[in-house]
Design an enzyme around this catalytic site. Structure first.
Site, PDB file in Angstrom:
ATOM      1  N   LYS A 136       0.860  -1.198   0.000  1.00 50.13           N
ATOM      2  CA  LYS A 136       0.000   0.000   0.000  1.00 50.13           C
ATOM      3  C   LYS A 136       0.889   1.238   0.000  1.00 50.13           C
ATOM      4  CE  LYS A 136      -3.989  -1.525   2.729  1.00 50.13           C
ATOM      5  NZ  LYS A 136      -4.691  -1.199   3.979  1.00 50.13           N
ATOM      6  N   GLU A 178       1.936  -2.806  17.197  1.00 49.39           N
ATOM      7  CA  GLU A 178       1.562  -3.630  16.035  1.00 49.39           C
ATOM      8  C   GLU A 178       2.023  -5.078  16.229  1.00 49.39           C
ATOM      9  OE1 GLU A 178      -0.429  -2.586  13.670  1.00 49.39           O
ATOM     10  OE2 GLU A 178      -0.351  -0.442  14.118  1.00 49.39           O
ATOM     11  N   ARG A 234      -7.541  -9.664   5.156  1.00 52.48           N
ATOM     12  CA  ARG A 234      -6.600  -8.594   5.515  1.00 52.48           C
ATOM     13  C   ARG A 234      -7.205  -7.614   6.515  1.00 52.48           C
ATOM     14  NH1 ARG A 234      -2.500  -5.643   1.215  1.00 52.48           N
ATOM     15  NH2 ARG A 234      -1.537  -4.236   2.703  1.00 52.48           N
ATOM     16  N   ASN A 238      -6.790  -4.751  11.064  1.00 52.29           N
ATOM     17  CA  ASN A 238      -7.363  -3.541  11.691  1.00 52.29           C
ATOM     18  C   ASN A 238      -7.718  -3.757  13.163  1.00 52.29           C
ATOM     19  OD1 ASN A 238      -7.224  -1.957   9.396  1.00 52.29           O
ATOM     20  ND2 ASN A 238      -9.141  -2.811   8.593  1.00 52.29           N
ATOM     21  N   HIS A 255      -0.069   6.807  17.272  1.00 49.56           N
ATOM     22  CA  HIS A 255      -0.755   5.682  16.642  1.00 49.56           C
ATOM     23  C   HIS A 255      -0.689   4.446  17.552  1.00 49.56           C
ATOM     24  CE1 HIS A 255      -2.266   3.248  13.363  1.00 49.56           C
ATOM     25  NE2 HIS A 255      -1.245   2.406  13.513  1.00 49.56           N
TER      26      HIS A 255
HETATM   27  N1  LIG Z   1       1.590   1.289   3.799  1.00 52.21           N
HETATM   28  C1  LIG Z   1       1.164   0.643   4.846  1.00 52.21           C
HETATM   29  O1  LIG Z   1       0.706  -0.507   4.764  1.00 52.21           O
HETATM   30  C2  LIG Z   1       1.226   1.308   6.193  1.00 52.21           C
HETATM   31  C3  LIG Z   1       1.015   0.550   7.358  1.00 52.21           C
HETATM   32  C4  LIG Z   1       1.119   1.191   8.590  1.00 52.21           C
HETATM   33  C5  LIG Z   1       1.414   2.544   8.641  1.00 52.21           C
HETATM   34  N2  LIG Z   1       1.594   3.257   7.500  1.00 52.21           N
HETATM   35  C6  LIG Z   1       1.908   4.683   7.538  1.00 52.21           C
HETATM   36  O2  LIG Z   1       3.137   4.838   8.234  1.00 52.21           O
HETATM   37  C7  LIG Z   1       3.171   6.140   8.797  1.00 52.21           C
HETATM   38  C8  LIG Z   1       3.748   6.043  10.192  1.00 52.21           C
HETATM   39  O3  LIG Z   1       5.032   5.464  10.105  1.00 52.21           O
HETATM   40  P1  LIG Z   1       6.113   5.585  11.273  1.00 52.21           P
HETATM   41  O4  LIG Z   1       5.480   5.292  12.575  1.00 52.21           O
HETATM   42  O5  LIG Z   1       7.289   4.794  10.851  1.00 52.21           O
HETATM   43  O6  LIG Z   1       6.380   7.143  11.329  1.00 52.21           O
HETATM   44  P2  LIG Z   1       7.427   8.168  10.679  1.00 52.21           P
HETATM   45  O7  LIG Z   1       7.793   7.816   9.301  1.00 52.21           O
HETATM   46  O8  LIG Z   1       6.855   9.498  10.953  1.00 52.21           O
HETATM   47  O9  LIG Z   1       8.703   8.001  11.621  1.00 52.21           O
HETATM   48  C9  LIG Z   1       8.578   8.325  12.986  1.00 52.21           C
HETATM   49  C10 LIG Z   1       9.614   9.335  13.447  1.00 52.21           C
HETATM   50  O10 LIG Z   1      10.864   8.686  13.620  1.00 52.21           O
HETATM   51  C11 LIG Z   1      11.906   9.367  12.904  1.00 52.21           C
HETATM   52  N3  LIG Z   1      12.841   8.303  12.516  1.00 52.21           N
HETATM   53  C12 LIG Z   1      12.681   7.369  11.550  1.00 52.21           C
HETATM   54  N4  LIG Z   1      13.669   6.461  11.614  1.00 52.21           N
HETATM   55  C13 LIG Z   1      14.482   6.814  12.620  1.00 52.21           C
HETATM   56  C14 LIG Z   1      15.662   6.254  13.192  1.00 52.21           C
HETATM   57  N5  LIG Z   1      16.176   5.095  12.773  1.00 52.21           N
HETATM   58  N6  LIG Z   1      16.257   6.900  14.221  1.00 52.21           N
HETATM   59  C15 LIG Z   1      15.715   8.056  14.706  1.00 52.21           C
HETATM   60  N7  LIG Z   1      14.595   8.629  14.238  1.00 52.21           N
HETATM   61  C16 LIG Z   1      13.975   8.006  13.205  1.00 52.21           C
HETATM   62  C17 LIG Z   1      11.183  10.084  11.799  1.00 52.21           C
HETATM   63  O11 LIG Z   1      11.882  11.204  11.336  1.00 52.21           O
HETATM   64  C18 LIG Z   1       9.885  10.476  12.478  1.00 52.21           C
HETATM   65  O12 LIG Z   1      10.063  11.654  13.232  1.00 52.21           O
HETATM   66  C19 LIG Z   1       1.764   6.688   8.745  1.00 52.21           C
HETATM   67  O13 LIG Z   1       1.703   7.717   7.778  1.00 52.21           O
HETATM   68  C20 LIG Z   1       0.911   5.508   8.310  1.00 52.21           C
HETATM   69  O14 LIG Z   1      -0.186   5.885   7.517  1.00 52.21           O
HETATM   70  C21 LIG Z   1       1.513   2.657   6.284  1.00 52.21           C
END
Ligand SMILES: NC(=O)c1ccc[n+]([C@@H]2O[C@H](COP(=O)([O-])OP(=O)(O)OC[C@H]3O[C@@H](n4cnc5c(N)ncnc54)[C@H](O)[C@@H]3O)[C@@H](O)[C@H]2O)c1
Length: 354
Positions: A136, A178, A234, A238, A255
């Site tokens: 996705k 998760e 799938r 959720n 989240h």
């Molecule tokens: N495509 C999918 O199936 C799917 C599934 C779940 C979530 N998502 C999406 O993912 C997003 C959330 O992802 P997330 O929680 O990874 O958030 P994110 O990408 O915002 O990362 C979280 C924070 O951590 C920082 N960061 C990233 N890697 C780091 C590292 N190694 N060291 C220090 N800081 C780091 C980032 O700059 C950010 O501030 C949402 O937009 C959600 O919609 C997509």
């Protein structure tokens, strides 16, 4: 770990877990095979020397990873970067970052010149176990999350748990929520592991993290392979998310915090319906608390929550699909009406004596 994710669509992913030092070799091999590689990189990673070194001599676009920037405007900037750097249909686009960076990278790559190959290097726990797997891709639009996007798998996902050493605790917890979810809906062994290896996980021991990541990835791969476009199975992913999303919007909790409280509510409903034993409900609560996640979010107006839930895009008429449990690893999808949900929320309040 080396897993192939096959799907009914043309695309498939190779998912590896490997040490950070080997990522470079993997990419080097792609480059000597004639691919021009372009990186879309979470800007915050530049604060760390090891990641700056990794990017030496590479062509990259720095992306300020916020939900506001997961937008069409940023999408066009990425297209512009690819165009100006003469990317072509044989180029490879690699996203390096958390879920926000990977979602927009996948969307930009699958639309650039009608689609070029892309890969992911997830750097958050959530991105490793969830966002990088399943195909996705997308951006937010007019306040709606992930409203515009595509379904397409990355060619590869390179997972190195070493990235987690620099990840802030709050972000780490989002991924843990998760993983608890996979344990509850699919792989109960994960729940046992989370309890018996609490210290090793909290101190980010690589062996413990690798086990959690590998088993979570396998869970998501198996679920996605059976139902790529979320028409049935799938949906179990959720679990905890319907209430979780409403809490995220209303209380500005993370989240992971929203999902944790959402999983407690879904487990409580399962217990009230006689599907889950009280002992099992309490075990979910225990694990969530063990990892510093909230089992209940206080001071939320019941009416606001119900409106938040009803506004969720998974709404179907007056009924809302809720994922309940008939035991660990035995999820069921039940269409519930708002009154039933309201009663459940009120009962849970009484249970917590609030
Ligand atoms: N495509 C999918 O199936 C799917 C599934 C779940 C979530 N998502 C999406 O993912 C997003 C959330 O992802 P997330 O929680 O990874 O958030 P994110 O990408 O915002 O990362 C979280 C924070 O951590 C920082 N960061 C990233 N890697 C780091 C590292 N190694 N060291 C220090 N800081 C780091 C980032 O700059 C950010 O501030 C949402 O937009 C959600 O919609 C997509």
């Amino acid at each position: 770990m080396r897993i192939k994710l096959k799907s009914h669509s043309e695309s498939e992913s190779l998912i590896f877990s490997l040490p950070f030092t080997e990522i470079k070799d993997y990419l080097y091999n792609l480059e000597i095979n004639g691919k021009s590689v372009f990186f879309i990189v979470d800007k915050s990673l530049l604060a760390f020397k090891q990641y700056r070194k990794f990017l030496e001599n590479k062509r990259f676009f720095l992306f300020n990873a916020t939900e506001d920037n997961k937008s069409l405007e940023s999408f066009f900037k990425i297209h512009n970067f690819l165009l100006q750097n003469k990317a072509d249909r044989k180029s490879l686009v690699v996203g390096v970052g958390g879920g926000i960076t990977l979602d927009i990278t996948g969307f930009a790559a699958t639309t650039f010149m009608r689609g070029v190959k892309f890969g992911f290097i997830p750097t958050t726990l959530l991105a490793m176990v969830d966002a990088s797997i399943g195909g996705k891709n997308g951006v937010n639009f007019k306040g709606f999350k992930n409203y515009i996007g595509t379904f397409n798998h990355p060619s590869f996902v390179l997972i190195s748990p070493e990235f987690l050493k620099t990840l802030p605790q709050k972000e780490f917890n989002v991924g843990l929520a998760e993983i608890i979810k996979y344990g509850a809906i699919y792989k109960p062994e994960l729940l046992d592991f989370l309890v018996s290896n609490n210290e090793a996980i909290k101190s980010k021991t690589l062996d413990a993290l690798s086990y959690l990541i590998d088993e979570s990835v396998k869970s998501k791969v198996e679920i996605v392979e059976k139902d790529f476009k979320e028409s049935g199975l799938r949906k179990i992913l959720n679990f905890g998310h319907t209430l979780g999303h409403a809490l995220e919007r209303l209380k500005k909790v993370s989240h992971g915090e929203g999902v944790a409280a959402g999983m407690v509510f879904a487990s409580y409903l399962s217990f009230k319906k006689g599907y889950l034993r009280e002992k099992e409900f309490k075990r979910i609560v225990e694990i969530i608390k063990l990892y510093g996640l909230p089992d209940y979010i206080k001071d939320v107006n019941l009416k606001d929550i119900l409106e938040g839930i009803a506004g969720d895009k998974k709404k179907d008429g007056e009924k809302i699909d809720f994922i309940l449990l008939k035991g660990f690893g035995k999820p069921v999808i039940e269409a519930m009406d708002l009154l039933e949900i309201e009663n459940g929320l009120q009962d849970l309040r009484k249970y917590y004596r609030i």
